[in-house]
Scaffold this active site. Structure first.
Site, PDB file in Angstrom:
ATOM      1  N   ASP A 282      45.715  40.971  39.229  1.00 28.89           N
ATOM      2  CA  ASP A 282      44.705  40.613  38.237  1.00 28.89           C
ATOM      3  C   ASP A 282      45.434  40.022  37.030  1.00 28.89           C
ATOM      4  O   ASP A 282      46.669  40.015  36.948  1.00 28.89           O
ATOM      5  CB  ASP A 282      43.835  41.832  37.862  1.00 28.89           C
TER       6      ASP A 282
HETATM    7  C1  NOJ Z   1      40.114  39.707  35.068  1.00 30.96           C
HETATM    8  C2  NOJ Z   1      39.100  40.398  35.916  1.00 30.96           C
HETATM    9  O1  NOJ Z   1      39.396  41.777  36.023  1.00 30.96           O
HETATM   10  C3  NOJ Z   1      38.945  39.828  37.315  1.00 30.96           C
HETATM   11  O2  NOJ Z   1      37.846  40.425  37.921  1.00 30.96           O
HETATM   12  C4  NOJ Z   1      38.843  38.336  37.245  1.00 30.96           C
HETATM   13  O3  NOJ Z   1      38.620  37.816  38.532  1.00 30.96           O
HETATM   14  C5  NOJ Z   1      40.097  37.786  36.627  1.00 30.96           C
HETATM   15  N1  NOJ Z   1      40.227  38.286  35.269  1.00 30.96           N
HETATM   16  C6  NOJ Z   1      40.145  36.262  36.609  1.00 30.96           C
HETATM   17  O4  NOJ Z   1      39.284  35.757  35.663  1.00 30.96           O
END
Ligand code: NOJ
Length: 744
Positions: A282
């Site tokens: 993430d």
């Molecule tokens: C953070 C989030 O936790 C995740 O769900 C998301 O896909 C990513 N950022 C990318 O934007």
């Protein structure tokens, strides 16, 4: 423009007719990867392991130069289709090896056509409709030249304080598995390289929904038995459905951050499940292992993350910045880099990116097509849950003289779309106010928002609303939570209606006109006082582009509510975490689910609250209809079943009311004693059944002993002999019950 050398053209192009086995076949792909790997510099390899967002670049020129240099394997959030096409042209034709980029985007519940938030979608209990919605999301996304989306979110959520419960498929692993797999199939279609498919991403692996205190990103402690029984099945189901990628979670799990967690990534995902796709971290989660106190610095974070099995680093740049020196010093084995590059290149081949022509920007007709809007309305309709309908106030007659439409969420296009909407446009949204005006004609609808938004605590706008209510036959009161109160980093310590909404309901109710509450929200709210002030409550979540027509059709009887809750609704935040599949305790609170030894005095001190009923306000699986359903005549094909066998459970479900309607029939079991304590109920199956008034159907479930298995203390999946209760039920608190025994 730099011309790509002939050799790379030979390696990368493919003539499938002449050399089918060398091209698209798994072995052919691996050979093409071998050829590429042999020619890649370390920097090019690390570039493939890196993902950034277009916004990092100071200028378009910098982004173009970086792509030309092979700096990124994937870029997300590139502005528009034309820019994506230009960057892909540079990657394919001007970079040294011509390796294409993967464009990624968060398409969580729709691209231009916005579907209900995932928690709302789950309340439909309709995997096929959910699949269709995801497929439309994929079609619109792929038309824009985007290849990869970060959905579905498969985190089991038992805590409504956690803002990301909105993105979840609820608290149950069986339902989340069925719906998550449907989303994967919808997004990826039959083949990843099809023009209407995008790669899905099972996230956030794993345990993210168990954040302590419901505070986003917080620590999680999950024993392995619980992890395997409750938190992992939805991910395993996505893997089985062929999901192309996984995303690691932000949280630490039992002391090890998910992005450095070799147990989750190497042992469970790769070894036990056989996953051969890509694992992406993430956002910044690799570097954040320093904050967790699990890595000493960014180099240590890079080492731990790649060793654990994270192929691609999102946002932070530790792999690219720190691994070269470690590799040069012989402190890190380049083989691990190669392994991850291989996973990423394989993903690119599967997406067909080496051989696919760069798509032209899509025509406007690719978005919001009639079938997309139909599915969006259908899903919003099936998602809405009728929680209360005193005296059958609903549905309302279309010949009603006057309705008052009141409340901050009756005409709020942005809020109706919900959290995580990057490409939906407010201008596309059909609000309840517009739909009700269309249905009744503007003269029979008085409108007064009363509050500027859901957090507004001023009562300055109450007077016109009270006046509108006085002159109406029925008040339709749209309250809840605005869009920005749920989603990522939107944890709340209170689940009460924000702002002056509670007072608004109270003041309107004093006027004596029948009140229908329509709640738009991203989580279960605690609103028992407001619900009691109203005659009917329809929980519509954030229903998306077509939420308005869906709600209007339900209120006026063009459709019958059929949604059922997929999370337990607490009476007060103090009960959280509250979920239906809890254990019994030695001193269970007396109630439907208690299973009590006769030797224990029933009056004993029990596991309850002294100031409030211990049960939920509305249980998991609950939802009313305009008709009524009776459950009877539960039958089992046999009284016992061998460990490897199966039995059939059936019951009669009768539509005893006046409306043709769908009922979501649920199958639950409980093992009464085992080597580990077992939940008081566990969902094992469900069916959406349509019944005409007066009609009875025999609803049948096949119950294999294998799906009664659970994980023991050693992490093994075991089926243990013993007595079971079984229910065919309208929700997790009721149903017709039987018993059977599993024998060795
Ligand atoms: C953070 C989030 O936790 C995740 O769900 C998301 O896909 C990513 N950022 C990318 O934007």
């Amino acid at each position: 423009m730099r011309i790509r050398p002939i050799a790379s053209i030979i390696v990368l192009s493919c003539i499938p007719v002449a050399m089918p086995s060398l091209c698209g076949s798994p072995a052919g792909i691996e050979r093409r990867i071998d050829a590429l790997l042999a020619r890649m510099t370390l920097q090019e390899k690390l570039g493939q392991l890196s993902q950034s967002t277009a916004g990092y670049a100071r200028s378009d020129a910098q982004l173009r130069n970086d792509v030309r240099a092979g700096r990124w394997g994937s870029v997300m959030n590139v502005r528009d289709a034309q820019q994506r096409a230009e960057l892909q042209r540079i990657a394919l034709h001007e970079s040294r090896l011509g390796i294409p980029l993967i464009f990624a985007r968060d398409v969580i519940h729709g691209y231009r056509t916005v579907f209900p938030i995932p928690l709302g979608q789950s309340a439909s209990w309709d995997p096929e409709l959910v699949r269709k919605a995801s497929h439309i999301a994929a079609r619109e996304t792929a038309a824009e030249g985007i290849h990869w989306t970060f959905a579905p979110m498969l985190d089991i959520a038992r805590d409504p304080r956690w803002g990301r419960i909105a993105e979840s498929l609820g608290e149950d692993p069986v339902l989340a598995s069925a719906l998550g797999a449907a989303m994967v199939r919808g997004l990826q279609g039959d083949s990843l390289d099809a023009s209407d498919a995008v790669a899905a991403c099972a996230k956030h692996y794993a345990g993210y929904g168990a954040a302590e205190g419901g505070r986003d990103y917080n620590t999680t402690w999950i024993p392995e038995t619980l992890l395997r029984d409750v938190y992992l099945p939805s991910f395993a189901a996505a893997e089985k459905a062929g999901v192309a990628t996984f995303m690691t979670a932000f949280n630490d799990l039992n002391g090890v951050p998910a992005s450095g967690n070799a147990f989750l990534l190497r042992q469970v995902l790769r070894k036990e499940w056989g996953f051969d796709g890509v694992v992406v971290s993430d956002w910044n989660a690799v570097e954040e292992m320093v904050n967790h106190g699990y890595a000493a610095d960014s180099a240590d974070a890079a080492v731990k993350s790649l060793r654990a099995g994270v192929d691609m680093e999102m946002a932070s740049t530790d792999y690219y910045d720190d691994l070269p020196a470690l590799i040069a010093a012989g402190k890190f084995d380049v083989k691990l880099v190669d392994e991850s590059v291989r996973n990423i290149l394989r993903f690119k081949f599967r997406l067909g990116l080496f051989d696919k022509p760069i798509p032209a920007p899509p025509p406007a007709s690719a978005m919001l097509a009639p079938d997309a809007l139909d599915i969006a309305q259908q899903l919003a309709t099936e998602s809405a849950v009728l929680l209360r309908n005193e005296g059958n106030l609903l549905p309302l007659s279309k010949s009603i003289a006057k309705v008052a439409v009141i409340g901050p969420l009756s005409d709020s296009r942005v809020d109706q779309m919900g959290c995580w909407v990057s490409d939906g446009r407010p201008g596309d949204v059909h609000t309840p106010l517009a739909a009700i005006r269309e249905m009744l004609g503007p003269d029979r609808v008085a409108y007064a928002p009363a509050l500027k938004n859901s957090r507004d605590s001023s009562q300055a706008g109450f007077a016109p609303a009270l006046e509108a209510a006085r002159n109406a036959d029925v008040v339709l009161l749209f309250i809840g939570e605005e869009q920005s109160l749920s989603g990522e980093a939107r944890s709340r310590a209170s689940l009460d209606l924000p702002g002056a909404q509670g007072q608004l309901v109270e003041e309107i109710a004093k006027g004596g006109k029948p009140v229908v509450l329509i709640v738009l929200a991203g989580r279960p709210l605690t609103f028992s006082k407001a619900a009691a002030d109203a005659r009917a409550v329809l929980y519509a979540w954030h229903p998306g582009t077509m939420g308005g027509p869906a709600i209007a059709s339900l209120l006026f009887g063009n459709a019958v509510p059929s949604g059922k809750l997929t999370v337990s609704f607490p009476r007060t935040v103090g009960q959280v975490p509250i979920y239906y599949n809890h254990m019994n305790t030695g001193r269970p609170a007396r109630g439907a689910s208690a299973h009590i030894s006769e030797k224990v005095a029933p009056e004993g001190d029990t596991s309850r609250y002294i100031d409030i009923d211990y049960g939920p306000e509305y249980p998991f699986g609950y939802g009313l209809s305009y008709t009524t359903f009776q459950y009877s005549n539960l039958k089992l094909s046999s009284a016992s079943v061998a460990k490897g066998g199966a039995l059939t459970v059936s019951a009669h479900v009768t539509n005893s009311g006046r409306w043709p309607a769908d009922e979501v029939v649920q199958l639950y079991t409980r093992q009464l004693s085992a080597s580990l304590t077992r939940p008081v109920r566990e969902l094992k199956g469900f069916q959406r059944v349509m019944l005409k008034p007066g009609e009875t159907k025999t609803v049948q479930f096949k119950l294999s002993a294998a799906i009664l298995a659970f994980h023991n203390e050693r992490g093994e999946l075991v089926s243990e002999p013993g007595m079971f209760q079984v229910w065919v039920a309208p929700d997790s608190a009721r149903g017709v019950r039987g018993e059977f025994r599993v024998v060795d």
